[in-house]
Design a protein around this motif. Structure first.
Motif, PDB file in Angstrom:
ATOM      1  N   THR A  30       0.736  -1.229  -0.001  1.00 44.90           N
ATOM      2  CA  THR A  30      -0.034  -0.026  -0.068  1.00 44.90           C
ATOM      3  C   THR A  30       0.926   1.187   0.030  1.00 44.90           C
ATOM      4  OG1 THR A  30      -1.899  -1.273   1.300  1.00 44.90           O
ATOM      5  CG2 THR A  30      -1.870   1.118   1.379  1.00 44.90           C
ATOM      6  N   TRP A  31       1.909   1.252   0.767  1.00 52.11           N
ATOM      7  CA  TRP A  31       2.776   2.372   0.908  1.00 52.11           C
ATOM      8  C   TRP A  31       3.675   2.793  -0.403  1.00 52.11           C
ATOM      9  CZ3 TRP A  31       2.657   6.114   4.334  1.00 52.11           C
ATOM     10  CH2 TRP A  31       2.054   5.855   5.268  1.00 52.11           C
ATOM     11  N   LEU A  32       3.880   1.379  -1.106  1.00 51.49           N
ATOM     12  CA  LEU A  32       4.547   1.587  -2.353  1.00 51.49           C
ATOM     13  C   LEU A  32       3.736   2.183  -3.548  1.00 51.49           C
ATOM     14  CD1 LEU A  32       6.979   0.704  -4.067  1.00 51.49           C
ATOM     15  CD2 LEU A  32       5.846  -1.307  -4.439  1.00 51.49           C
ATOM     16  N   VAL A  33       2.776   1.601  -3.509  1.00 53.84           N
ATOM     17  CA  VAL A  33       1.377   2.469  -4.309  1.00 53.84           C
ATOM     18  C   VAL A  33       1.458   3.969  -3.907  1.00 53.84           C
ATOM     19  CG1 VAL A  33      -0.703   2.056  -5.343  1.00 53.84           C
ATOM     20  CG2 VAL A  33       0.432   0.337  -4.713  1.00 53.84           C
ATOM     21  N   ALA A  34       1.232   4.280  -2.721  1.00 52.79           N
ATOM     22  CA  ALA A  34       1.146   5.525  -2.304  1.00 52.79           C
ATOM     23  C   ALA A  34       2.181   6.572  -2.658  1.00 52.79           C
ATOM     24  CB  ALA A  34       0.869   5.520  -1.035  1.00 52.79           C
ATOM     25  N   MET A  35       3.518   5.998  -2.618  1.00 55.81           N
ATOM     26  CA  MET A  35       4.616   6.555  -3.059  1.00 55.81           C
ATOM     27  C   MET A  35       4.788   6.904  -4.567  1.00 55.81           C
ATOM     28  SD  MET A  35       6.150   7.633  -0.351  1.00 55.81           S
ATOM     29  CE  MET A  35       4.713   7.838   0.404  1.00 55.81           C
ATOM     30  N   LEU A  36       4.402   5.738  -5.174  1.00 58.64           N
ATOM     31  CA  LEU A  36       4.304   5.893  -6.551  1.00 58.64           C
ATOM     32  C   LEU A  36       3.350   7.421  -7.159  1.00 58.64           C
ATOM     33  CD1 LEU A  36       4.356   2.207  -7.950  1.00 58.64           C
ATOM     34  CD2 LEU A  36       6.247   3.925  -8.120  1.00 58.64           C
ATOM     35  N   VAL A  37       2.191   7.005  -6.446  1.00 55.77           N
ATOM     36  CA  VAL A  37       1.278   8.236  -6.742  1.00 55.77           C
ATOM     37  C   VAL A  37       1.936   9.506  -6.292  1.00 55.77           C
ATOM     38  CG1 VAL A  37      -1.050   9.123  -6.278  1.00 55.77           C
ATOM     39  CG2 VAL A  37      -0.622   6.709  -6.580  1.00 55.77           C
ATOM     40  N   ALA A  38       2.470   9.611  -5.084  1.00 56.57           N
ATOM     41  CA  ALA A  38       2.994  10.889  -4.896  1.00 56.57           C
ATOM     42  C   ALA A  38       4.150  11.289  -5.744  1.00 56.57           C
ATOM     43  CB  ALA A  38       3.869  10.742  -3.379  1.00 56.57           C
TER      44      ALA A  38
END
Length: 795
Positions: free
Chosen positions: A235-243
């Motif tokens: 989840t954090w990986l996807v969030a960082m990609l979005v950021a």
């Protein structure tokens, strides 16, 4: 003087040619002056030769003595030679410079990497740090000096080498454990090195004013935030990609030049990675709570995609709107996945599977919402994406639907046994209620989207414009989905057999009525395409019991007959005739079963009824061509009925029954041909086929040679008569029968020959045949055209 006519036109062409020659002559004279000046400059720079040249110059415009000794201009310019006689360079100066700089930079980078990885251990830690630091500093200072001397391209090359050295410095520092960095997490340390290098390059670009470092810094900064997540959840990986994608959007908005282009490309790639990684991860959530957590980054990605779509499409630029449509596709997929992720665990219960609704409902909502977008390229992209998801979701039901739709056809084994199979209804696995609901939701959504796009009920007239085909496709999709709902509903909800049979018959009749009354051709054809399988399935459903068969088949035949008589579309009338004949023939078969007759005899009765019906309809048709087609079809059906009856009665000498009929038919055909221009097929086709085709079938079942000989002789006589009088029917039928007899007689010898020769021989012969055919293709096609023309002239 007249200024029109061919003479004036030719004079104008001569003037244009003289003007072009004058311009070329002026250019050549100017080039000659430049070349002479270059030669004078070279002569002035030489010692004794220069003095002699000065004595030979008389006045300012005189030609030096050696000018006459120059070689003459070439008559034509060859490869690499300019038209003025000067060799033309095949590689430009800029290209040569770029090649040398790129190769030099690559070699220096490879040398630095080899030194760092291979030769590193030969120095102490102090020497290692000193060498790398000094080399990196020199390389980073070199562009400053190069720029002052105007060598910008070389400075860009050195800046690229500096980037590689900075990354190698980070690798070397971790390898030797400088300042304890070897104890840090590998992913975190990599993120720090990339981030620090990107910051250094940004500052370096501001100081040196070079164009290369800033885009490279953008590329190096992309993995920083995803790498910082380390071993955290996906989840954090996807969030960082979005950021990261959001930061790229900021750079696109406020950056310039190469930075803006690079940020747009990298941001698109990072967003795609977030979509491809985040959507399956969210949809695979085992619980609603986890689905909400996992879909949170996707919500941010959807908002970011919507912002990008708006920024690109709001100005109305065509190229920007194409990119906006691409962004809208990803946004739509994300918007569908966000609600589907938490809804899927809630719908995944024991028994019936309702999970397709988790994808279908958001997809249809997106289609309806995208229809209101003001941008002409973004709107169809959003609607098509949502419609594609809805289609793929519906296709997941396909295996169960196929099994359910095909299950009633198991009752048709009565055609082979001749008996009713005890119980009225054979058990089979029914479709689930969830399947019916999914199909109903799909049909409702498609109708709503169609009505909204067309501004009303789309069947009031023809759907036109750039979106007309989309409207038609949606209407047809809704029609098919609604028909499937009615078709599988009796099985899904366990309706009694009489009710289920009535529902199937009602679906077939309603589709036939809609096709008959349809004004728009595409709508009438669509309804007919639904009515055809629906009516066949209703007939198969009716074969589950004797009373249902005897009641339903005549009703279906009446509906098909109404289409044949009253359809607004002419092509559907033949369709109705065909299905009316089919159902009445099946009714005759069922009646024969009810009377206890054998299967072949019942089949003969069915073909006979269908053939008589088709022949009767051919009497009322208004078109001569269509009437002939119906007559031929009726004749074929009657022939099949007679042959099947002969086979059912186990008649061995079929000629005793077929020859009298053939003589009567041939006589009537000859009489018809005397009084009017009737084709040979109408006059002699049926008469020849009644005897010769059944006899040909009997030849293959017979072991004696007499029938084969007699049939071959008769067929050859018919063939020769057809060729002599130029008639198509005798020629064709005689040729087919002769070929059949020959194949039957030669088959044993051919098989023995193939068994005797080696296996490679047929392959080699086939290859040689292909070569010969390919070499003589044109001649053979000419001969075939001549044969076709000859055959066409026959009566």
């Amino acid at each position: 003087m007249p200024l029109q006519g061919p003479v004036a036109h030719e004079l104008w062409q001569v003037d244009q040619t003289l003007a072009r020659l004058g311009d070329q002559l002026a250019r050549l004279r100017a080039r000659r002056t430049e070349l002479l000046g270059a030669l004078r400059a070279e002569a002035a720079g030489q010692g004794a030769a220069g003095a002699g040249a000065a004595q030979g110059v008389g006045s300012a415009g005189a030609v030096p003595p050696f000018a006459g000794a120059l070689p003459p201009y070439p008559a034509a310019a060859g490869p690499g030679v300019a038209g003025s006689g000067v060799p033309r360079p095949e590689v430009s100066t800029g290209t040569a410079k770029n090649v040398l700089l790129i190769l030099g930079g690559l070699l220096l980078t490879v040398a630095a990497a080899v030194f760092t990885v291979v030769s590193w251990g030969q120095l102490g830690i102090g020497g290692r740090a000193a060498v790398l630091a000094a080399f990196t500093a020199l390389v980073m200072l070199a562009p400053v000096v190069l720029i002052r001397r105007g060598l910008t391209a070389t400075a860009e090359t050195m800046a690229g080498l500096a980037v590689a050295l900075l990354l190698l410095d980070g690798y070397a520092a971790r390898r030797v454990g400088l300042l304890g960095v070897d104890s840090l997490d590998a992913l975190h340390y990599t993120a720090g090195v990339l981030g620090l290098t990107a910051l250094i390059l940004v500052a370096y670009a501001r100081v040196t004013r070079l164009r290369g470092p800033a885009p490279v810094a953008v590329v190096l900064a992309q993995p920083v935030l995803p790498l910082l997540t380390g071993d955290w959840s996906e989840t954090w990986l996807v969030a960082m990609l979005v950021a990261t994608a959001a930061l790229d959007v900021v750079l696109v908005r406020h950056g310039r030049g190469a930075v803006r282009v690079t940020a747009g490309s990298t941001g698109s790639a990072v967003a795609v990675l977030a979509l491809l990684g985040g959507v399956p991860y969210a949809l695979g959530s085992p619980s609603v709570a986890q689905a909400l957590v996992r879909s949170a980054p996707l919500l941010g990605l959807a908002l970011l995609g919507g912002l990008v779509t708006w920024l690109l499409a709001r100005r109305g630029d065509a190229e920007r709107e194409i990119w906006a449509a691409a962004a809208a596709v990803g946004t739509v997929l994300t918007l569908i996945a966000v609600p589907a992720a938490p809804a899927q665990p809630m719908l995944d219960g024991p028994g019936t599977d309702w999970r397709p609704l988790a994808y279908l409902v958001p997809a249809l909502v997106v289609v309806l919402a995208a229809d209101r977008l003001p941008w002409r390229r973004v709107r169809p992209a959003g609607m098509a994406t949502g419609g594609l998801v809805a289609l793929l979701t519906t296709l997941t039901l396909l295996p169960r639907l196929v099994v359910s739709l095909a299950a009633p056809f198991a009752w048709l084994d009565v055609l082979w046994t001749g008996t009713w199979n005890g119980r009225e209804r054979q058990p089979f696995e029914p479709a689930s209620p969830a399947d019916v609901v999914v199909l109903a939701v799909l049909a409702t959504g498609l109708l709503a989207a169609t009505a909204r796009a067309a501004g009303g009920w789309p069947m009031k007239g023809e759907a036109g414009g750039g979106s007309g085909w989309l409207t038609r496709a949606a209407v047809v999709g809704a029609l098919v989905a609604g028909a499937l709902v009615i078709a599988v509903a009796p099985q899904a909800f366990g309706m009694p057999y009489p009710v289920a049979t009535a529902v199937q018959a009602a679906l077939a009749i309603a589709s036939a009525v809609a096709a008959t009354l349809g004004r728009a051709p595409w709508w009438a054809v669509a309804c007919a395409l639904v009515a055809a399988p629906a009516s066949v399935r209703a007939a198969a459903y009716a074969f589950g019991s004797e009373p249902a068969t005897l009641i339903v088949l005549p009703i279906l035949a009446v509906a098909a007959g109404a289409m044949a008589l009253r359809a607004r579309l002419t092509g559907l009338r033949l369709w109705g005739v065909g299905f009316a004949a089919l159902f009445l023939g099946l009714e005759a078969v069922a009646a024969g079963f009810s009377l206890g007759v054998r299967v072949p005899i019942a089949g003969s009765m069915g073909f006979a009824v269908a053939g008589v019906l088709v022949l009767l309809v051919s009497l009322w048709t208004g078109s001569a061509d269509r009437g002939n087609g119906l007559r031929y079809t009726g004749a074929v059906l009657l022939l099949l009925a007679s042959w099947l009856r002969l086979g059912a009665d186990e008649v061995t000498v079929v000629e005793a029954y077929t020859v009298p009929c053939s003589l009567v038919l041939l006589g009537s055909g000859w009489w018809r041909r005397r009084g009017a221009a009737v084709s040979s097929w109408a006059a002699y086709g049926a008469g020849l086929s009644v005897t010769m085709l059944p006899s040909l079938v009997a030849v293959y079942a017979d072991t004696e040679w007499r029938r084969s000989l007699v049939l071959g002789v008769v067929a050859l006589a018919v063939l020769l008569a057809g060729v002599r009088f130029k008639l198509q029917a005798p020629t064709s039928i005689g040729a087919v029968v002769v070929a059949g007899v020959v194949v039957r007689e030669l088959a044993p010898y051919v098989s023995e020959m193939f068994l005797a020769v080696p296996r490679w021989v047929p392959i080699a012969v086939g290859g040689l045949l292909l070569v010969v055919v390919g070499a003589t293709y044109e001649a053979r096609m000419r001969d075939l055209r001549r044969l076709r023309d000859t055959f066409a002239t026959m009566g």
